[in-house]
Design a protein around this motif. Sequence first.
Motif, PDB file in Angstrom:
ATOM      1  N   PRO B 221       0.963  -1.592  -0.245  1.00 24.38           N
ATOM      2  CA  PRO B 221       0.446   0.025  -0.374  1.00 24.38           C
ATOM      3  C   PRO B 221       0.790   1.092  -0.122  1.00 24.38           C
ATOM      4  CG  PRO B 221      -1.039  -2.025   1.430  1.00 24.38           C
ATOM      5  CD  PRO B 221       0.417  -2.242   0.651  1.00 24.38           C
ATOM      6  N   SER B 222       0.536   2.170  -0.771  1.00 24.22           N
ATOM      7  CA  SER B 222       1.462   3.154  -1.364  1.00 24.22           C
ATOM      8  C   SER B 222       1.434   4.787   0.399  1.00 24.22           C
ATOM      9  CB  SER B 222       0.833   4.101  -2.058  1.00 24.22           C
ATOM     10  OG  SER B 222      -0.411   5.129  -1.682  1.00 24.22           O
ATOM     11  N   THR B 223       2.282   5.496   0.069  1.00 23.92           N
ATOM     12  CA  THR B 223       2.535   6.153   1.425  1.00 23.92           C
ATOM     13  C   THR B 223       1.765   7.332   1.605  1.00 23.92           C
ATOM     14  OG1 THR B 223       4.904   5.921   0.320  1.00 23.92           O
ATOM     15  CG2 THR B 223       4.410   7.848   1.696  1.00 23.92           C
ATOM     16  N   GLU B 224       0.721   7.134   0.655  1.00 23.53           N
ATOM     17  CA  GLU B 224       0.037   8.731   0.532  1.00 23.53           C
ATOM     18  C   GLU B 224      -1.570   7.638   1.157  1.00 23.53           C
ATOM     19  OE1 GLU B 224       1.342   7.237  -2.657  1.00 23.53           O
ATOM     20  OE2 GLU B 224       2.531   8.786  -2.618  1.00 23.53           O
ATOM     21  N   PHE B 225      -1.245   6.795   1.062  1.00 23.51           N
ATOM     22  CA  PHE B 225      -1.997   5.857   2.121  1.00 23.51           C
ATOM     23  C   PHE B 225      -1.971   5.463   3.368  1.00 23.51           C
ATOM     24  CE2 PHE B 225      -3.765   2.047   4.177  1.00 23.51           C
ATOM     25  CZ  PHE B 225      -5.300   1.617   3.428  1.00 23.51           C
ATOM     26  N   LEU B 226      -1.203   5.412   3.813  1.00 24.58           N
ATOM     27  CA  LEU B 226      -0.179   5.360   5.278  1.00 24.58           C
ATOM     28  C   LEU B 226      -0.704   6.758   5.422  1.00 24.58           C
ATOM     29  CD1 LEU B 226       2.909   2.952   4.496  1.00 24.58           C
ATOM     30  CD2 LEU B 226       0.042   1.967   5.288  1.00 24.58           C
ATOM     31  N   THR B 227       0.000   7.540   5.119  1.00 21.43           N
ATOM     32  CA  THR B 227       0.174   8.948   5.585  1.00 21.43           C
ATOM     33  C   THR B 227      -1.775   9.634   5.799  1.00 21.43           C
ATOM     34  OG1 THR B 227       1.312   9.480   4.018  1.00 21.43           O
ATOM     35  CG2 THR B 227      -0.210  11.849   4.688  1.00 21.43           C
ATOM     36  N   ALA B 228      -2.804   9.030   4.897  1.00 21.75           N
ATOM     37  CA  ALA B 228      -3.894   9.447   5.347  1.00 21.75           C
ATOM     38  C   ALA B 228      -4.754   8.468   6.183  1.00 21.75           C
ATOM     39  CB  ALA B 228      -4.725   9.064   4.217  1.00 21.75           C
ATOM     40  N   LEU B 229      -3.591   7.359   6.751  1.00 20.26           N
ATOM     41  CA  LEU B 229      -4.671   6.577   7.938  1.00 20.26           C
ATOM     42  C   LEU B 229      -3.968   7.607   9.004  1.00 20.26           C
ATOM     43  CD1 LEU B 229      -4.102   2.935   7.260  1.00 20.26           C
ATOM     44  CD2 LEU B 229      -5.516   3.565   7.939  1.00 20.26           C
ATOM     45  N   ASN B 230      -2.518   7.620   8.886  1.00 22.80           N
ATOM     46  CA  ASN B 230      -1.973   8.582  10.754  1.00 22.80           C
ATOM     47  C   ASN B 230      -0.525   9.401   9.819  1.00 22.80           C
ATOM     48  OD1 ASN B 230      -0.433   9.112  12.764  1.00 22.80           O
ATOM     49  ND2 ASN B 230      -1.761   7.656  13.279  1.00 22.80           N
ATOM     50  N   PRO B 231      -0.345  10.285   9.795  1.00 25.39           N
ATOM     51  CA  PRO B 231       1.168  10.675   9.045  1.00 25.39           C
ATOM     52  C   PRO B 231       2.461   9.734   9.345  1.00 25.39           C
ATOM     53  CG  PRO B 231      -0.993  12.434   9.492  1.00 25.39           C
ATOM     54  CD  PRO B 231      -1.061  11.541  10.414  1.00 25.39           C
ATOM     55  N   ALA B 232       2.013   9.925  11.083  1.00 25.13           N
ATOM     56  CA  ALA B 232       3.200   9.650  11.631  1.00 25.13           C
ATOM     57  C   ALA B 232       3.306   8.155  10.868  1.00 25.13           C
ATOM     58  CB  ALA B 232       2.954   9.317  13.156  1.00 25.13           C
ATOM     59  N   PHE B 233       2.237   7.064  10.203  1.00 21.34           N
ATOM     60  CA  PHE B 233       2.276   5.760  10.061  1.00 21.34           C
ATOM     61  C   PHE B 233       3.240   6.077   8.163  1.00 21.34           C
ATOM     62  CE2 PHE B 233       0.129   1.269   8.429  1.00 21.34           C
ATOM     63  CZ  PHE B 233       1.055   0.858   9.559  1.00 21.34           C
ATOM     64  N   ALA B 234       3.162   6.926   7.654  1.00 16.65           N
ATOM     65  CA  ALA B 234       3.905   7.131   6.176  1.00 16.65           C
ATOM     66  C   ALA B 234       4.572   6.392   6.347  1.00 16.65           C
ATOM     67  CB  ALA B 234       3.548   9.225   5.987  1.00 16.65           C
ATOM     68  N   GLY B 235       5.731   6.086   7.114  1.00 12.56           N
ATOM     69  CA  GLY B 235       7.053   5.323   6.426  1.00 12.56           C
ATOM     70  C   GLY B 235       6.457   3.984   7.051  1.00 12.56           C
ATOM     71  N   PHE B 236       5.722   3.348   7.521  1.00 17.34           N
ATOM     72  CA  PHE B 236       5.633   1.848   7.464  1.00 17.34           C
ATOM     73  C   PHE B 236       6.149   0.656   6.783  1.00 17.34           C
ATOM     74  CE2 PHE B 236       2.752  -2.096   8.390  1.00 17.34           C
ATOM     75  CZ  PHE B 236       3.552  -2.082   9.945  1.00 17.34           C
ATOM     76  N   VAL B 237       6.053   1.290   5.485  1.00 14.83           N
ATOM     77  CA  VAL B 237       6.739   0.040   4.283  1.00 14.83           C
ATOM     78  C   VAL B 237       8.156   0.245   4.644  1.00 14.83           C
ATOM     79  CG1 VAL B 237       6.483  -0.060   2.134  1.00 14.83           C
ATOM     80  CG2 VAL B 237       4.059  -0.291   3.448  1.00 14.83           C
TER      81      VAL B 237
END
Lengths: 555, 555
Positions: B221-237
Amino acid sequence: MPQPTSADTYVVGVDFGTLSGRALVVRVGDGAELGAAVAEYPHGVVDAELPGTGEKLPPEWALQVPADYVHVLRTAVPEAVRAAGIDPASVVGIATDFTACTMVPVLADGTPLCETAGFGSEKHAYVKLWRHHAAQGQADRINALAAERGEVWLARYGGSISSEWEFAKGLQILEEAPEVYAAMDHFVEAADWIVWQLCGRYVRNACTAGYKGVYQDGAYPSTEFLTALNPAFAGFVTDKLEHEIRQLGEAAGTLTAQAAGWTGLPEGIAVAVGNVDAHVSAPAAQAVAAGQMVAIMGTSTCHVMSGDVRRDVPGICGVVDGGIVPGLWGYEAGQSGVGDIFGWFVRTGVPPEYHQAAAARGLSVHEYLTELAAEQAIGQHGLVALDWHSGNRSVLVDHDLSGLVVGQTLATRPEDTYRALLEATAFGARVIVEAFNGSGVPVTEFIVAGGLLRNHLLMQIYADVLGMPLSVTTSEQGPALGSALHAAVAAGAYPDIRKAAEAMGGRKIAAHRPIAANVAAYDELYSEYRALHDHFGRSGTDVMRRLKAIRRRVS
Amino acid sequence: MPQPTSADTYVVGVDFGTLSGRALVVRVGDGAELGAAVAEYPHGVVDAELPGTGEKLPPEWALQVPADYVHVLRTAVPEAVRAAGIDPASVVGIATDFTACTMVPVLADGTPLCETAGFGSEKHAYVKLWRHHAAQGQADRINALAAERGEVWLARYGGSISSEWEFAKGLQILEEAPEVYAAMDHFVEAADWIVWQLCGRYVRNACTAGYKGVYQDGAYPSTEFLTALNPAFAGFVTDKLEHEIRQLGEAAGTLTAQAAGWTGLPEGIAVAVGNVDAHVSAPAAQAVAAGQMVAIMGTSTCHVMSGDVRRDVPGICGVVDGGIVPGLWGYEAGQSGVGDIFGWFVRTGVPPEYHQAAAARGLSVHEYLTELAAEQAIGQHGLVALDWHSGNRSVLVDHDLSGLVVGQTLATRPEDTYRALLEATAFGARVIVEAFNGSGVPVTEFIVAGGLLRNHLLMQIYADVLGMPLSVTTSEQGPALGSALHAAVAAGAYPDIRKAAEAMGGRKIAAHRPIAANVAAYDELYSEYRALHDHFGRSGTDVMRRLKAIRRRVS
């Protein structure tokens, strides 16, 4: 026990059940119960083989031996009088109630055919007990023809009559044993036959004539109707059924010398007309006014209620003029499985550790499960059940319906399912009450009689589900007490059954009151029950009927 | 047991389950199983309190201790080798399979965070076991956002991803223990962590990356998706998840000196990439071609099948490129309750006399009920059940569904309901098979693995309900044998998993054949099941969901 005094007078009520008869001695002045005795029927229910010949009976058959009823008069009545410690000479009347529709084929003098030469080995000559269900084919034809011809009486029985009733049983005899049919001079309700034995006169009672004999607006089904059923059946009413009818509480006659000899009671005392176990209970519970519904809760529940108007209530068992008390319309409805369902669950669905825990506490499994079930909040078990394990008598009138439980998970415990079954029967009762309310004969009081009133959780659930207080009868012998009341009226001790009920009957008004929060919680669950009820019972799906059809086909 | 000879070579498969690990020594030439050993995890499932601190864990939590997995390598592996009676030097490879999605937060060198200073008392630093269900809120948000954004990967998982999977668990750590999230360098599937311990290299396997890590078409899943979930989660992948991925059966590396010390196996032998218990079983059952569905039937059932095309199959758990065997699309579906439902019924719904009768015959209650249930004709019990006591994983994907039984009467016996539950799970399996057939990835063979294949009545019911022959695996150690096959491939003993399956796997083809009359009888009952399935699971009513909502509200 109350003590008799020499100034008192007494009446005897005798309740003839499925397996035994129970006699009760009651004080006329206040209804005090002074002594009781039970006599088992020596032959019980004859459903395996015919006495004497050993002939195997087909499935669905259930017979009885009429001499067993006389045995009750000879043993239970004198025993109850002895137990009461009263002078038999102070007894002023006797009355009876019976299972119905239980039918005796007899000669003109009342002799049961099975006691006559040549018929002792003929199964159709015996008493057909209410639960003889082998005339379903005849009942189906009667219902189909009545619907086709638009017979007006059909609506009085919720749209169908039962295979248990007089016409189906009579037609079965005609078609399966024409020589028995030809030989019988009367086809008599056992409720009236026992009265005949007591007073030597055959008098039909208005209750069974109406509920079981399809006697409506002063007439039985027409000769044209009977001819269309089977030409040989054309004279069933005129030749076998028709006879003088009297109202409940009237005297049928006086005690004969022979019956005085059997019972030890004085010859010449009043003998009331026959009655039915459920209906006779209403006055015992002081339910003699319009709107007072009595629910006799045992293995099944029978609901009886008088109304001052006749209305078509969907799915009732019947409405009969004077069917419960003279001058009012008597309504009857029923739930075909109640205590039976709880018993089935306890017998087949509860694991060993529950039995052990109950035994360790000195409780029955019912009591133990009730205790556990009482601990939970409404809806906590996550279940809704349909209480149709024995079919549905009211309001759907369909014996091919069956039970259902929805919501079980791996966390579901026996007490959860048990509670859901208790609740399901309460929901079923609410459907019946709503059918009455919605038909212009509102239920103003709900009075519980029968063995299940001892379960307090169940009573609270009923109060909460119905959203109304429950009254309960004070007597544990509702039918026998009800008979005693009718004996007192027949003896002239009271001018009518209302006065007798006031003085001798008893109920505790509002013994269980609904709790507002519970009522709201159950409203929510009831709407789920109602949706399932309509889906499986009405328009949604025929799955239950199809499953029963498959079961019959492959069995 | 087969005897080893000095010319043979061997592989070791290790199956890491929920409570224990099982090692199996297998001969490369023919798949003969020569020795096995089991080691329980010293800490088992940590769901009550945290080891050391005694901190009480919240509901729905389920943790494990990573050292317990190493304990299996140190004890079960050498013990299995000893039991096999082989020379450890003749072992040429080792492979593992694991529960999934089971996640270990680790430092860059693979050290579990819970073993580092300062994190031993932090519950989020421990292994989150597959059945840790406390990230449901995170999963709900992931699904809602993915649906809203029209993320293309969502359809690959039947329209929703699970709270058990990597993203929900990772997001829970970020939001509840940001310091743990910050400290972990990798968030690693235990399936890959154990391989890392064996060969000293971190390699992701294609199976869990796809099924649990939402890796599709070469991307997470994309960084945009993760950011929309929670900005601090953007770099999870990029920061925590992404790593080299290898196909099943490839080598991840070779056995380190340290791991050779633990296991007693030769340093330098092949170590296969990680795998998952259900998926690794397919080759052990010789299911390596498109259309061969393997049902691993135990407390629940997992269905895995390879297909040569990717299609949207409604309600599957996932479809992953190379998810079962390299080069094919691996499909996974499941029934969340199977043996669990039978076990619940036996535990809570069977009366004492059945337990006694079973014990008197030396049978388990399951065996006794099965024997009684086998005596009846199909449909004779008059019941249909829905097998959703644990919810429905495929095809409805709804854990708020629940069980249902329709058709019970006062004559219903425990063996009737038991058989109806067996049948319900077979009907549930048929729904899944039909979903595949109707989606262009037809099921051509149905192969049963797992403990329930020992119940012959159950197998016959499945064959009759599915209307197709059942094959059964010949090994009772499906997952461990499957791992051993992958070890053989990783060691180069076979060119690919297909050849290894042919030589080392085993199944009995058409061990249970459908009986034509039974198939027709079950077609009729299945149509009833299907109608109930759609009514309660789809468009008809939300009663099950509402009952669960009420239960949660009042509990």
